[in-house]
Design an enzyme around this catalytic site. Structure first.
Site, PDB file in Angstrom:
ATOM      1  N   GLY A  79      -1.679  -1.332   6.864  1.00  0.00           N
ATOM      2  CA  GLY A  79      -1.615  -0.449   5.944  1.00  0.00           C
ATOM      3  C   GLY A  79      -3.242  -0.778   5.353  1.00  0.00           C
ATOM      4  N   GLY A  81      -3.842  -0.161   0.145  1.00  0.00           N
ATOM      5  CA  GLY A  81      -3.539   0.238  -0.704  1.00  0.00           C
ATOM      6  C   GLY A  81      -4.344   0.227  -1.946  1.00  0.00           C
ATOM      7  N   GLY A  82      -3.961   0.390  -3.000  1.00  0.00           N
ATOM      8  CA  GLY A  82      -4.658   0.030  -4.535  1.00  0.00           C
ATOM      9  C   GLY A  82      -4.402  -1.343  -4.817  1.00  0.00           C
ATOM     10  CG  PHE A  83      -2.488  -3.563  -6.305  1.00  0.00           C
ATOM     11  CD1 PHE A  83      -3.113  -3.705  -7.701  1.00  0.00           C
ATOM     12  CD2 PHE A  83      -1.115  -2.278  -6.374  1.00  0.00           C
ATOM     13  CE1 PHE A  83      -2.980  -3.185  -8.190  1.00  0.00           C
ATOM     14  CE2 PHE A  83      -1.160  -1.602  -7.853  1.00  0.00           C
ATOM     15  CZ  PHE A  83      -2.617  -1.592  -8.696  1.00  0.00           C
ATOM     16  N   GLY A  84      -4.352  -4.198  -2.029  1.00  0.00           N
ATOM     17  CA  GLY A  84      -4.434  -5.590  -1.039  1.00  0.00           C
ATOM     18  C   GLY A  84      -4.862  -4.913   0.356  1.00  0.00           C
ATOM     19  CB  SER A  85      -6.261  -4.464   3.545  1.00  0.00           C
ATOM     20  OG  SER A  85      -7.456  -3.501   3.134  1.00  0.00           O
ATOM     21  CE  LYS A 101       0.281  -6.961  -1.249  1.00  0.00           C
ATOM     22  NZ  LYS A 101       1.009  -6.153  -1.736  1.00  0.00           N
ATOM     23  CG  ASP A 209       5.411   1.493  -6.230  1.00  0.00           C
ATOM     24  OD1 ASP A 209       5.359   2.668  -5.755  1.00  0.00           O
ATOM     25  OD2 ASP A 209       3.987   0.998  -5.245  1.00  0.00           O
TER      26      ASP A 209
END
Length: 334
Positions: A79, A81-85, A101, A209
């Site tokens: 996956g 997201g806005g703060f990493g893969s 991550k 979150d």
């Protein structure tokens, strides 16, 4: 990323980066709450914030990268997201499944901690996971997914996380079960989520979150087991208000829209209500603004107790929401 000024942080592990962490009832000054919030929400680079005069770094960054590559094999992407893969992987020595991550350094919020008079500059997400789980030896024993190691490179931070197998995130779990769950199935998951939230807040960890994608469901046993992951928007909990938002806009509590501020526990209750709504009506993505505009009605075919619990969690007024402990005792969850 918002942090209280003086949380008592109990971090007692030396992880792969070589940074020893320990008990600290008195902390040195750290990045302020609002500065840290703004850094994450605005995606500021490291040049936009005040750096500590000296960081406690152990070993070169080349060495950290080499250590990581010697210990772990990275596989397919899980996956982004806005703060990493996040990537699947395994530990070479014993084939232990892990999640890897990768976070760009300019997006890494940090926390200063003290041990034996020495200051350590720690990624906030690392501090939060260790506070929530206790360390790598607790793998599988906590509601939160544990941290196995962390590596600071020049351009990115690498977190090596526990990866339960077999498991899927809650959104995928819903899709595999026809899009939504029956009440008795949703109750099993919701009960575990409330217990997990109580545990996290008891350790001063505010996830911020909680949503379908950040909840893992272990499917190897007869009863699904819930795990909480991705503390990238988290912070240390405190009693006062937060005035900058970090998290998913669709799950922000209504008080943020109305007053531009929110508290930790009522926000968690709101997000748990949003998750429950999603489990029982998986074909509809929950969205706070749509709910406030009466575009997302609560299903009248649900049991009265279930409808009541949803209305309580999704109350527009924070003080009218139940506490986590009251939620745990609600008749629908018993």
């Amino acid at each position: 990323m918002a942090c209280p000024s003086t949380p008592e942080v109990n971090l007692v592990h030396s992880l792969a980066s070589g940074r020893p962490l320990g008990d600290s009832s008195t902390e040195p000054s750290s990045v302020s709450e609002d500065d840290a919030e703004a850094k994450r929400s605005k995606r500021k680079g490291s040049s936009d914030r005040e750096e500590p005069s000296e960081r406690s770094r152990v070993g070169s960054q080349d060495s950290a990268g080499a250590d990581f590559e010697a210990k772990y094999e990275e596989l397919e992407a899980l996956g982004e997201g806005g703060f990493g893969s996040v990537f699947a992987g395994f530990q070479m020595s014993d084939k232990l499944p892990v999640a890897i991550k990768r976070i760009p350094q300019e997006l890494v919020a940090r926390k200063l901690l003290m041990k034996n008079g020495e200051v350590f500059d720690v990624p906030l997400e690392v501090a939060l996971i260790l506070k929530a789980t206790g360390g790598p030896e607790t793998a599988g024993g906590s509601a939160a997914v544990s941290l196995q190691g962390w590596y600071e490179l020049d351009q990115e931070l690498i977190l090596v996380l526990e990866r339960p197998v077999p498991c899927v995130d809650l959104r995928q779990y819903l899709e595999e079960n026809g899009g939504s769950l029956q009440e008795h199935e949703a109750k099993i998951i919701m009960r575990q989520l409330v217990e997990a939230a109580i545990e996290l807040h008891s350790k001063q960890v505010f996830h911020r979150d909680i949503k379908l994608e950040n909840i893992l469901v272990e499917t190897g046993a007869g009863v699904p087991r819930v795990r909480v992951t991705d503390f990238g928007c988290g912070c240390f909990a405190r009693k006062g208000h937060y005035r900058l938002f970090a998290g998913t806009p669709e799950c922000v509590p209504p008080e943020w829209y109305m007053h531009k501020r929110y508290r930790a526990r009522p926000t968690t209750v709101w997000q748990l209500g949003a998750v429950l709504y999603g489990m029982l009506d998986g074909h509809t993505t929950f969205d706070t603004l749509r709910f406030l505009r009466n575009k997302l009605p609560i299903n009248s075919e649900l049991s009265q107790n279930c409808q009541e619990l949803l209305r309580m969690c999704l109350s527009k007024i924070p003080k009218q929401r139940p506490t986590l402990e009251q939620l745990q005792r609600h008749p629908w969850l018993k």
